[in-house]
Design an enzyme around this catalytic site. Structure first.
Site, short mmCIF file in Angstrom:
data_model
loop_
_atom_site.label_atom_id
_atom_site.label_comp_id
_atom_site.label_asym_id
_atom_site.label_seq_id
_atom_site.Cartn_x
_atom_site.Cartn_y
_atom_site.Cartn_z
N HIS A 137 0.87 -1.18 0.00
CA HIS A 137 0.00 0.00 0.00
C HIS A 137 0.91 1.23 0.00
O HIS A 137 2.02 1.21 0.52
CB HIS A 137 -0.87 -0.04 1.26
CG HIS A 137 -1.94 1.01 1.35
ND1 HIS A 137 -1.67 2.33 1.62
CD2 HIS A 137 -3.29 0.93 1.22
CE1 HIS A 137 -2.80 3.01 1.67
NE2 HIS A 137 -3.81 2.17 1.42
N GLN A 217 -4.27 -5.82 6.51
CA GLN A 217 -5.21 -6.70 5.82
C GLN A 217 -5.28 -8.10 6.44
O GLN A 217 -6.02 -8.95 5.95
CB GLN A 217 -4.84 -6.80 4.33
CG GLN A 217 -4.99 -5.50 3.57
CD GLN A 217 -6.43 -4.98 3.57
OE1 GLN A 217 -7.37 -5.71 3.83
NE2 GLN A 217 -6.58 -3.70 3.28
N LYS A 240 -10.15 -1.84 9.87
CA LYS A 240 -10.02 -3.07 9.08
C LYS A 240 -10.41 -4.31 9.89
O LYS A 240 -10.45 -5.41 9.35
CB LYS A 240 -8.57 -3.26 8.61
CG LYS A 240 -7.93 -2.07 7.94
CD LYS A 240 -8.36 -1.88 6.52
CE LYS A 240 -7.43 -0.87 5.83
NZ LYS A 240 -7.87 -0.54 4.47
N CYS A 378 -4.64 2.25 -3.83
CA CYS A 378 -3.45 2.79 -3.18
C CYS A 378 -2.25 1.86 -3.35
O CYS A 378 -1.44 1.68 -2.43
CB CYS A 378 -3.71 3.06 -1.70
SG CYS A 378 -4.91 4.35 -1.38
#
Length: 420
Positions: A137, A217, A240, A378
């Site tokens: 990212h 993630q 997240k 991103c």
């Protein structure tokens, strides 16, 4: 697929879980909401909202600065949240946890703290090397670009192969005695690729580099066990992992955190201040200048407890099954390329479609109540490297269902018919 497997989430468990997320019960454009944008932001369950609401209604006060009852209760809630999150990530006695506003803030804190002169010598010197993978990212790339410029260091890129996978031997070829930092993701947000970060971190640590892991993630279902990793700094975000926006964590080895120069100066991070100079508090307060988002920390800890109660293994099996279902169905559509098609332990599936722009696909899916993400996610350098340009991304959480995957597949097929 009413039942996934013995380790996963069955229909009854899913129904109970979904009832804790009232946002999912709404309709969008006349259709039931299928929220498949969890890699950007997950939804919050009622227990997290209740924990934050209780704090705001009963304990709201500034921490560490008052002798009155509310301030003491707020301080206790904040400290309790820190300890709960340390347990959640497997932090040991040698680790410390710093609250931040999210992964971006945490990674900037590390990059800035290692490259800015202060009371201690700057860690990254002219001629030193920083290695960053191309799966990252922008938040784990741009700060290192700036750190290299600030210090006169070299930024080296660990590039994936043609299938978007990182290879340990490629990292071994980049490591030198001048390598000071290696930064990598636990899961690529643009493709769903899960690199062998355990091996990569160990290689870099063995070469004497400080190691940085972006776990944003992975935190909601496959959080790495920090005590088992050669990892100096790990970052993740609350939004997240079923928690509040504007919250996050930087956790790592205390000895590494002590090498960081503070990014924010002011209240609560000082030990003593005179008119002309200041000394700083010990960790973690030294890196937490200003009034923190106390309710957010409470909510973040409540989200971690919710994930643990649901069972990380069960959640991981569930989202991986959803991802496999979606990847296979999308790959069967004509002219569709699925990124990281073989990735297993991931909740992210991204695809490119010939003759159809992702924004158009996303708009047509939204007409049917299906929420996905479109664009470069991103991670433009990675998508440029793979030669695919912008993509459409669906991402799954514990509350998603195989019925929603089928709706996604039917919606994409319809969009391709209309757009072609």
């Amino acid at each position: 697929m009413a039942v996934i497997d013995r380790a996963g989430l069955g229909a009854a468990a899913l129904a109970d879980l979904r009832a804790m997320f009232p946002v999912l019960a709404q309709t969008v454009n006349g259709a039931p909401l299928a929220y498949l944008d969890n890699a950007a932001t997950t939804q919050m369950p009622l227990p997290v909202l209740d924990a934050m609401r209780h704090f705001e209604l009963h304990d709201r006060a500034n921490i560490h600065r008052g002798v009155h009852t509310l301030s003491q209760r707020a301080t206790d809630a904040f400290d309790h949240a820190r300890q709960g999150l340390k347990r959640f990530v497997g932090a040991g006695a040698a680790h410390e946890l710093v609250f931040t506003s999210g992964t971006t803030d945490a990674l900037n804190l590390v990059a800035h703290g290692l490259s800015t002169p202060g009371a201690a010598p700057v860690v990254i010197q002219p001629g030193d090397e920083i290695i960053v993978s191309l799966l990252e990212h922008h938040a784990n790339l741009v700060p290192w670009q700036q750190a290299a410029r600030r210090c006169g260091a070299r930024l080296l890129i660990l590039r994936p192969d043609a299938r978007g996978r990182l290879q340990p031997e490629d990292l071994a070829g980049l490591l030198t005695p001048r390598t000071r930092v290696f930064a990598v993701t636990a899961c690529a947000n643009a493709t769903g690729e899960r690199p062998p970060y355990e091996t990569l971190l160990a290689l870099a640590a063995g070469a004497g580099a400080l190691t940085v892991l972006d776990a944003a993630q992975s935190v909601a279902h496959a959080m790495p066990d920090l005590s088992a990793l050669d990892c100096d700094f790990m970052a993740f975000s609350g939004h997240k992992m079923l928690g509040p926006m504007g919250t996050g964590v930087l956790v790592g080895r205390r000895a590494a955190l002590e090498r960081l120069q503070p990014l924010r100066y002011g209240g609560d991070m000082v030990a003593r201040v005179s008119a002309t100079e200041a000394s700083f508090a010990e960790l973690p307060m030294r890196l937490e200048g200003g009034t923190p988002h106390v309710a957010g920390a409470v909510g973040l800890a409540a989200a971690a407890s919710f994930i643990e109660a649901a069972g990380r293994g069960r959640i991981d099996a569930h989202v991986s099954a959803l991802r496999s279902h979606a990847a296979a169905g999308l790959a069967a559509l004509p002219g569709v390329t699925v990124l990281a098609a073989g990735a297993g332990a991931s909740g992210i599936v991204s695809f490119a479609a010939e003759g159809a722009h992702p924004h158009d696909i996303g708009t047509l899916l939204d007409e049917q109540g299906i929420a996905v993400r479109t664009g470069h996610h991103c991670a433009q350098p990675l998508l440029d490297h793979l030669g695919l340009g912008p993509t459409t991304r669906a991402s799954f959480a514990l509350y998603n269902t195989h019925e929603e995957v089928e709706r996604l597949l039917a919606g994409v097929a319809r969009a391709l018919r209309l757009l072609r």
